[in-house]
Design a protein around this motif. Structure first.
Motif, mmCIF file in Angstrom:
data_model
loop_
_atom_site.group_PDB
_atom_site.id
_atom_site.type_symbol
_atom_site.label_atom_id
_atom_site.label_comp_id
_atom_site.label_asym_id
_atom_site.label_seq_id
_atom_site.Cartn_x
_atom_site.Cartn_y
_atom_site.Cartn_z
ATOM 1 N N VAL A 67 -1.289 16.473 -3.480
ATOM 2 C CA VAL A 67 -0.899 15.303 -2.700
ATOM 3 C C VAL A 67 -2.103 14.388 -2.561
ATOM 4 O O VAL A 67 -3.219 14.862 -2.313
ATOM 5 N N MET A 68 -1.908 13.078 -2.719
ATOM 6 C CA MET A 68 -2.944 12.087 -2.473
ATOM 7 C C MET A 68 -2.407 11.088 -1.464
ATOM 8 O O MET A 68 -1.319 10.522 -1.638
ATOM 9 N N ALA A 69 -3.156 10.898 -0.382
ATOM 10 C CA ALA A 69 -2.780 9.941 0.654
ATOM 11 C C ALA A 69 -4.045 9.319 1.213
ATOM 12 O O ALA A 69 -5.166 9.731 0.887
ATOM 13 N N THR A 70 -3.874 8.323 2.084
ATOM 14 C CA THR A 70 -5.001 7.593 2.666
ATOM 15 C C THR A 70 -5.098 7.907 4.140
ATOM 16 O O THR A 70 -4.113 7.824 4.872
ATOM 17 N N SER A 71 -6.314 8.243 4.569
ATOM 18 C CA SER A 71 -6.547 8.457 5.989
ATOM 19 C C SER A 71 -6.610 7.118 6.697
ATOM 20 O O SER A 71 -7.102 6.126 6.158
ATOM 21 N N LYS A 72 -6.093 7.076 7.926
ATOM 22 C CA LYS A 72 -6.155 5.849 8.712
ATOM 23 C C LYS A 72 -7.573 5.566 9.181
ATOM 24 O O LYS A 72 -7.916 4.440 9.511
ATOM 25 N N GLU B 264 -8.067 12.549 -0.989
ATOM 26 C CA GLU B 264 -8.027 11.261 -0.286
ATOM 27 C C GLU B 264 -7.962 10.123 -1.304
ATOM 28 O O GLU B 264 -8.686 10.122 -2.299
ATOM 29 N N ALA B 265 -7.091 9.165 -1.042
ATOM 30 C CA ALA B 265 -7.028 7.974 -1.877
ATOM 31 C C ALA B 265 -8.173 7.039 -1.531
ATOM 32 O O ALA B 265 -8.563 6.898 -0.363
#
Length: 875
Positions: free
Chosen positions: A531-536, A612-613
């Protein structure tokens, strides 16, 4: 003496007698101590000397002259001690407050290296630039030592700028003081160091550190540089001490690391910086004066001034020392080389966009409680439910499209499809160039919907390879296995968990892809993880205690899909008030901690590899260096570009009295901003109204803003070819032409000009290029300007960049929110009602609410009667 009545007081007077031979050497060490009946003098620290001297000076004002006697052998100081004691007791006093001196810093270690960070830490506070606030000039200089700063200060002062000569003031200070145009002088670092050293040798050594520098090193500049760079040199400690002393050797202060820190070159920056170079200071300053509309400086003021009698340049240093200085000040050397090819260089600067500062932890009681209730058996039920849905979707998808694809999910009312889904599809087709399903290969596109939304999405079927009803497989499962109960975010999590693609790129509808290769870039970036997502929030110590955004996610394989099944379970466990739609980020945070952290309670069942993206790939406000979505942007996708993309500007180019204030309020309500400052708008308006019709100030004002209305933008079609220049400079900008029927427009203009502001009549005529301010000429010019705007966009085939709105009282009070929101792509924030706001929705003249917009010019009853008598009734 008259203040003391008792013998005890007289004895107290005698006990506080000082003799002249000890007075001046001892006064600094006396302090009054408060007690029950008498004040005594005791030795204290040296810094109280100034307070005592001020008290002595004020004594002659506060007490009669007979109170102070000065015999040859003694000086009686009872009034002095009494005054100080009363002040110490909190009574009224005439003592002045003495500013405290800066705290002395610890001297550097003898073996420490000289670093720029150490020099920056020795800086003192800027003072002079704050004393200039309130001046009319928007231009100020930075006094960078030994770069011709004294010449720049004198010349800019003669040209009418807010000039100062405080070496401690930086670009941050200029911005905070309200200036938006800054002149900075540059010089080669080696030449600057030599010039500063020569200055110390020639004079100007009032400070102790400056005197020590001249005493220790004489005129040997190479010896000073060698001692500074060699920690084994005998004079290294002395070189550090004199170089890092506070408020001394300003010619060693780096430009990039100190004067420009916190700012970076940005196309839409709020500060205009003019770099002038010492090698051509005269021509550079004159070019700045001409560009920024300052007075031409006299020839005597534009001549470079040097306090040192010798010519200073980098060639006076030994090659090894010159190379050391230029390497140490490498960023300053690069800055000089970049901007000193010409006489002057103009650059826009803006604050550095750093990581969004958020809470250290978002792991609250609700998340902790949901995490504690997670079990493997319960999670397997949700994974099984998603697997059933996935199998049904895969069966309806062509085999060649199953490998990788883009997934969307929609839930809610049918209006959501028209407001967000359809415009997102149009953006992919028109801007990005994504073809329909039958015309493309490799990457598939799928849309998961609630059952109630299929009829609304029929027109979108040619674009998608699959439109799937997410409710269908759920209804076929055992009763109660999974109930979503209309929770829209739960449908989103379920859709990702049941994705038909082996590798999935999920996109929210408020995220805009920037180029045709954006999907490929995102899919390739997430190939190494599940999974690749962006942290706020970036740079947090515990990545599992902060929320991750789910607007752009890349999911690979069954373990990646299992994460969203666990997130769906966590979403149900966290819950929320009845009738609300809680966010899904907390549930995703719980799921990531459960399967991605080393000690996660579900990691053994689903060990997840999370990545992380990059914030420069998936761009978000406050964590990315850019939020501009264009083919040349580093961003592959931008979150909520209508709110944050600086290249998406909205220009309201309708003329005055056509509803421009109402439209400005509407754009503000849609959070499309900021607007240019009032000072910038006024300066640009004045420049356009001059004979030369200079539009450069208007273009400068447009760089740092996103929403524009009223002057000078209402003159886009009439003055300085402003419309053409805005159209070409900002290819992603859109334009709104507000109009009113000519008769209604003239009635509003007549009431405004000839009743309220008659002095503006000639100005209106010049704005419209009308022959006069008569009704016939103004109405004809108004109609010509509107026709010119329509023809301009028609000739260029850019009708999609123009929206014409008639905000007339004849159309009622309804405001065209739907058309405006669709045009500016602000569907998610579009108001449901028709009102803009009480201040702007009503006609100010009809309801006598003119003061709501302009309190200083509010109409009174007498004004209304006078206007009605002169020009007829306003309505």
């Amino acid at each position: 003496r008259t203040a003391w009545r008792s013998p005890q007081d007289e004895r107290t007077l005698q006990s506080c007698t000082l003799y002249t031979d000890t007075y001046f050497s001892s006064l600094a060490r006396f302090r009054c101590r408060r007690s029950a009946s008498v004040s005594w003098c005791r030795e204290r620290s040296h810094w109280l000397h100034q307070n005592a001297l001020i008290a002595v000076r004020n004594l002659r004002i506060a007490l009669p002259s007979t109170s102070i006697t000065a015999p040859t052998s003694a000086m009686k100081l009872l009034p002095l001690t009494t005054l100080l004691c009363l002040a110490h007791a909190g009574k009224k006093t005439v003592r002045k407050r003495v500013p405290t001196t800066p705290r002395r810093r610890r001297p550097p270690a003898p073996t420490a290296n000289y670093t720029l960070s150490a020099k920056v830490s020795s800086a003192v506070d800027c003072r002079q630039i704050w004393h200039l606030r309130g001046r009319r000039s928007r231009v100020v200089n930075l006094a960078i030592a030994r770069t011709g700063s004294e010449s720049v200060t004198r010349t800019m002062a003669a040209a009418g700028a807010a000039a100062h000569h405080d070496h401690a003031c930086s670009l941050r200070d200029a911005s905070r003081a309200g200036y938006d145009r800054v002149v900075i002088s540059l010089r080669d670092p080696a030449a600057r160091l030599v010039s500063g050293f020569q200055r110390r040798v020639a004079g100007g050594a009032k400070k102790r550190a400056n005197r020590d520098l001249a005493d220790i090193f004489g005129d040997d500049v190479d010896g000073y540089v060698e001692a500074l760079r060699d920690v084994t040199h005998a004079k290294h400690a002395a070189a550090l001490r004199v170089s890092l002393a506070p408020n001394a050797q300003h010619w060693l202060m780096p430009i990039e690391e100190y004067y420009l820190r916190g700012f970076e070159p940005r196309a839409n920056g709020s500060l205009a910086v003019a770099f002038v170079c010492t090698e051509a200071l005269d021509a550079g300053v004159r070019a700045v004066a001409a560009r920024w509309d300052l007075r031409a400086p006299p020839a005597t003021e534009a001549t470079t001034h040097h306090a040192s009698p010798n010519k200073s340049h980098g060639g006076m240093l030994a090659p090894a020392n010159a190379a050391y200085v230029r390497a140490l000040y490498a960023r300053d050397a690069a800055l000089h080389a970049a901007h000193c090819m010409n006489d002057v260089s103009f650059v826009r600067y803006g604050p550095v966009t750093g990581p969004k500062k958020g809470p250290r932890s978002e792991w609250g009681p609700s998340e902790r409680r949901a995490y504690g209730r997670l079990t493997v058996d319960h999670a397997r039920r949700f994974v099984a439910a998603a697997t059933v849905a996935r199998r049904a979707a895969v069966a309806r998808l062509a085999p060649e499209k199953r490998r990788e694809g883009v997934l969307f999910a929609a839930a809610g009312s049918a209006s959501f499809v028209a407001a967000e889904v359809a415009p997102a599809v149009a953006h992919l087709q028109r801007v990005v160039g994504v073809k329909n399903a039958t015309e493309r290969s490799r990457i598939g596109y799928a849309l998961y919907l609630e059952s109630e939304l299929h009829a609304a999405a029929d027109s979108l079927r040619p674009f998608f390879d699959l439109i799937f009803d997410i409710n269908e497989p759920i209804r076929k499962m055992a009763a109660g296995a999974l109930r979503l109960d209309g929770m829209y975010k739960a449908y989103k999590l379920m859709s990702v968990a049941a994705s038909p693609f082996d590798r999935t790129l999920y996109l929210d509808f408020d995220s805009r892809v920037c180029a045709p290769n954006s999907m490929r870039r995102l899919l390739d970036a997430g190939v190494d993880g599940d999974v690749m997502a962006t942290s706020k929030y970036l740079g947090t110590s515990d990545p599992w205690a902060v929320q991750h955004s789910s607007n752009v996610v890349v999911v690979n394989g069954p373990r990646g899909r299992a994460l969203f099944s666990v997130a769906l379970l966590a979403y149900r466990l966290i819950g929320g008030p009845r009738g609300t739609q809680p966010p899904d980020q907390p549930a995703l945070m719980v799921a990531l901690r459960a399967v991605a952290s080393a000690d996660g309670i579900l990691r053994e069942a689903w060990p997840l590899n999370f990545t992380e993206a990059s914030p420069d790939l998936v761009c978000r406000a406050k964590i990315s260096s850019s939020t501009t979505c264009s083919p040349t942007s580093p961003c592959a996708v931008v979150h909520k570009p209508a709110k944050h993309d600086a290249s998406r500007k909205i220009f309201v180019i309708g003329f005055k009295k056509t509803g421009t204030t109402s439209l400005a309020a509407a754009l503000q309500r849609l959070k499309i901003g900021p607007e240019p400052s009032h000072r910038q708008s006024v300066a640009a308006t004045v420049a356009l109204l001059r004979p030369g019709e200079d539009a450069s100030l208007a273009l400068d004002a447009a760089r740092g803003a996103r929403s524009f209305s009223d002057a000078p933008w209402c003159m886009a079609a009439t003055r300085g070819r402003l419309l053409e220049r805005l159209f070409d400079t900002y290819p992603r900008a859109k334009f709104v032409l507000t109009t009113r029927p000519s008769r209604e427009w003239w009635r509003s203009v007549r009431n405004w000009l000839f009743c309220l502001k008659p002095w503006n009549a000639e100005r209106y005529a010049r704005m419209l290029n009308a022959a006069s301010a008569s009704e016939a000429d103004l109405v004809a010019a108004y109609e010509r300007a509107n026709a010119k705007v329509r023809a301009f966009f028609a000739e260029r085939g850019a009708g999609d960049r123009l929206l014409e709105l008639e905000l007339s009282s004849a159309t009622g009070r309804a405001f065209p929110w739907a058309r405006l929101c669709a045009f500016v792509e602000a569907w998610g924030r579009c108001p449901a009602g028709d009102e803009v706001g009480r201040t702007y929705a009503k006609n100010a003249y009809e309801t006598n609410e003119f003061g709501a917009k302009h309190p200083s010019e509010a109409l009174g009853a007498e004004d209304l009667r006078r206007c009605a008598a002169l020009q007829g009734s306003p309505d």
